[in-house]
Design a protein around this motif. Structure first.
Motif, short mmCIF file in Angstrom:
data_model
loop_
_atom_site.label_atom_id
_atom_site.label_comp_id
_atom_site.label_asym_id
_atom_site.label_seq_id
_atom_site.Cartn_x
_atom_site.Cartn_y
_atom_site.Cartn_z
N ALA A 58 62.06 44.80 19.49
CA ALA A 58 63.32 44.41 20.22
C ALA A 58 63.05 43.59 21.55
O ALA A 58 61.88 43.71 21.90
N LEU A 59 63.79 42.90 22.02
CA LEU A 59 63.52 41.95 23.32
C LEU A 59 64.15 43.02 24.57
O LEU A 59 65.39 43.49 24.64
N PHE A 60 63.32 42.92 25.51
CA PHE A 60 63.78 43.36 26.62
C PHE A 60 64.09 41.93 27.78
O PHE A 60 63.27 40.88 27.24
N TYR A 61 64.73 42.01 28.82
CA TYR A 61 64.96 40.93 29.22
C TYR A 61 64.82 41.19 30.93
O TYR A 61 65.33 42.28 31.44
N GLN A 62 64.01 40.37 31.69
CA GLN A 62 63.79 40.47 32.97
C GLN A 62 64.39 39.27 33.74
O GLN A 62 64.44 38.14 33.46
N HIS A 96 58.21 21.27 32.46
CA HIS A 96 59.24 21.28 33.64
C HIS A 96 58.93 22.21 34.86
O HIS A 96 59.36 22.17 36.01
N ILE A 97 58.50 23.43 34.21
CA ILE A 97 58.25 24.72 35.04
C ILE A 97 56.78 25.06 35.19
O ILE A 97 56.32 25.29 33.98
N LEU A 98 56.45 25.57 36.31
CA LEU A 98 55.44 26.46 36.45
C LEU A 98 55.57 27.66 36.83
O LEU A 98 56.11 27.87 37.74
N LYS A 99 54.69 28.75 36.29
CA LYS A 99 54.69 30.07 36.75
C LYS A 99 53.54 30.34 37.37
O LYS A 99 52.49 30.36 36.76
N ILE A 100 53.64 30.68 38.53
CA ILE A 100 52.40 31.12 39.21
C ILE A 100 52.12 32.47 38.78
O ILE A 100 52.87 33.51 39.01
N ASP A 131 59.52 22.76 38.68
CA ASP A 131 59.91 23.83 39.49
C ASP A 131 58.84 24.89 39.17
O ASP A 131 58.13 24.92 38.36
N VAL A 132 59.07 26.05 40.33
CA VAL A 132 57.87 26.91 40.12
C VAL A 132 58.74 28.19 40.28
O VAL A 132 59.61 28.65 40.95
N VAL A 133 58.20 29.12 39.42
CA VAL A 133 58.63 30.56 39.55
C VAL A 133 57.32 31.35 39.96
O VAL A 133 56.35 31.34 39.24
N ALA A 134 57.35 32.48 40.92
CA ALA A 134 56.47 33.30 40.91
C ALA A 134 56.58 34.49 40.16
O ALA A 134 57.92 35.18 40.52
N GLU A 135 55.50 34.99 39.71
CA GLU A 135 55.64 36.13 38.87
C GLU A 135 55.16 37.27 39.47
O GLU A 135 54.14 37.17 39.96
N GLY A 136 55.62 38.43 39.04
CA GLY A 136 55.23 39.80 39.24
C GLY A 136 55.21 40.14 40.95
O GLY A 136 54.39 40.59 41.66
N ILE A 137 56.57 39.78 41.63
CA ILE A 137 57.02 40.00 42.82
C ILE A 137 57.11 41.55 43.01
O ILE A 137 58.29 42.05 42.20
N GLU A 138 56.51 42.18 43.71
CA GLU A 138 56.48 43.50 43.83
C GLU A 138 57.08 44.24 44.83
O GLU A 138 57.60 45.40 45.07
N THR A 139 56.81 43.36 46.01
CA THR A 139 57.01 44.10 47.34
C THR A 139 57.80 43.03 48.37
O THR A 139 58.03 41.75 47.84
N TYR A 167 61.90 29.69 42.49
CA TYR A 167 62.22 30.88 41.62
C TYR A 167 61.31 32.19 41.71
O TYR A 167 60.12 31.89 41.90
N GLY A 168 61.69 33.31 41.31
CA GLY A 168 60.74 34.53 41.20
C GLY A 168 61.15 35.63 40.29
O GLY A 168 62.37 35.56 39.59
N GLN A 169 60.41 36.43 40.19
CA GLN A 169 60.61 37.38 39.02
C GLN A 169 59.73 38.65 39.32
O GLN A 169 58.65 38.47 39.88
N GLY A 170 60.10 39.71 39.23
CA GLY A 170 59.47 40.88 39.60
C GLY A 170 59.94 42.44 39.58
O GLY A 170 61.15 42.39 39.82
N PHE A 171 59.28 43.43 39.41
CA PHE A 171 59.66 44.71 39.85
C PHE A 171 60.51 45.01 40.84
O PHE A 171 61.49 45.77 40.90
N LEU A 172 60.21 44.30 42.02
CA LEU A 172 61.05 44.51 43.27
C LEU A 172 62.43 44.38 42.96
O LEU A 172 63.15 45.06 43.39
#
Ligand code: C2E
Ligand code: MG
Ligand code: MG
Ligand code: MG
Length: 279
Positions: free
Chosen positions: A41-45, A198-202, A232-240, A254-259
């Motif tokens: 199954a897929l989860f979505y973040q 097109h996009i880099l994920k740090i 474009d850049v996405v920062a992954e794993g933003i927690e704080t 752009y960003g993504q993370g548990f925060l």
């Protein structure tokens, strides 16, 4: 020769080997049956705009609900699937799940909303992959650009000309390519400007270090590079909150993370998208 290692060591080696083999054999045959039995199954973040918090897409992350072993994390079976070659079938299965979900959400998502799916770089050595994606777009009547592909660096570089041909084909569906975990692989900077992405994920490891509130030359350098190459850049794993505040002072889009949110089942992710609340 085994004897010379001493009894204890031989025993240890054997047990570990046996356990490993047993585990691997079980999982390998299970990946196929797991697909047949719809155990994946897929989860979505959520992926959001750093400056405004607006959610612009979801990253789809696979979860395996194994009947005997319970929940298995992708870190525990993606490497095995890569090794056995099953990753090719598994990724297509997962892409189809994402396409189905996009179809279910049809007409309810914000304009230009994207679902991004991780795939093995192995797909970039055959043109079938592009055909498959085109078929998905057609069959599920996906809006152009609604599906995005994430891939890590190494595989693209090995097959640069074929990869370019495939990505050109994917562009007819508006599919964008995102380079995942950027900065962790062998950095072939000389190739970066040739890659049709097109996009880099740090990678999260760089974001972790933003906590100190001091200088962050590596993140700055990646952002400068990305801007020069018009990625474009996405920062992954933003927690704080500190990490997010630091990123707000940069040009990272752009960003993504548990925060903000963890990966969630489709229904919950959709509720979060539309209400801003975790249900
Ligand atoms: P990835 O593509 O780099 O995905 C990001 C991973 O970081 C995910 O782990 C996500 O849950 C986790 N993450 C996101 N935000 C945070 C955070 O703030 N803190 C921490 N500690 N972790 C965070 P996950 O879901 O376990 O996936 C692990 C890796 O497995 C993925 O790394 C990707 O390489 C692979 N993977 C996942 N789903 C798929 C898939 O459908 N196909 C393929 N081929 N690979 C997949
Ligand atoms: Mg990813
Ligand atoms: Mg990543
Ligand atoms: Mg990763």
């Amino acid at each position: 020769q085994a004897k010379s290692l001493g009894r204890g060591k031989v025993q240890f080696f054997n047990d570990t080997m046996r356990q490993k083999l047993k585990g691997a054999a079980l999982l390998e045959s299970d990946i196929q049956s797991g697909m047949n039995k719809h155990e994946f199954a897929l989860f979505y973040q959520p992926i959001f705009t750093i400056q405004t918090g607006e959610i612009i897409g979801f990253e789809a992350l696979v979860r395996w609900h194994h009947p005997e072993r319970g929940f298995i994390s992708p870190a525990d079976f993606i490497p095995l699937a890569e090794e056995t070659g099953q990753i090719l079938a598994l990724d297509l299965h997962i892409l189809e799940l994402a396409a189905k979900q996009l179809r279910l959400w049809h007409g309810t998502l914000p304009k230009d909303f994207k679902v991004t799916v991780n795939v093995s770089s192995k797909h970039f050595s055959t043109l079938e992959f592009a055909d498959f994606i085109q078929r998905l777009y057609f069959e599920y009547k996906l809006p152009l650009g609604s599906l995005c592909i994430e891939i890590t660096e190494s595989g693209l570089i090995e097959n640069l000309s074929l990869a370019t041909e495939i990505i050109e084909k994917l562009k007819t569906c508006g599919v964008k390519l995102c380079l995942d975990d950027f900065g962790t692989g062998y950095s072939a900077l000389g190739y970066l400007h040739q890659l049709p992405i097109h996009i880099l994920k740090i990678d999260k490891s760089f974001i972790d270090n933003l906590n100190c509130g001091e200088n962050h030359p590596l993140v700055d350098a990646i952002l400068t590079l990305a801007s020069a190459l018009e990625f474009d850049v996405v920062a992954e794993g933003i927690e704080t909150q500190t990490q997010l505040d630091v990123l707000k002072q940069t040009k990272c889009q752009y960003g993504q993370g548990f925060l903000v949110a963890k990966p969630m089942p489709a229904k919950q992710a959709f509720t979060f998208l539309t209400t801003g609340k975790l249900s």
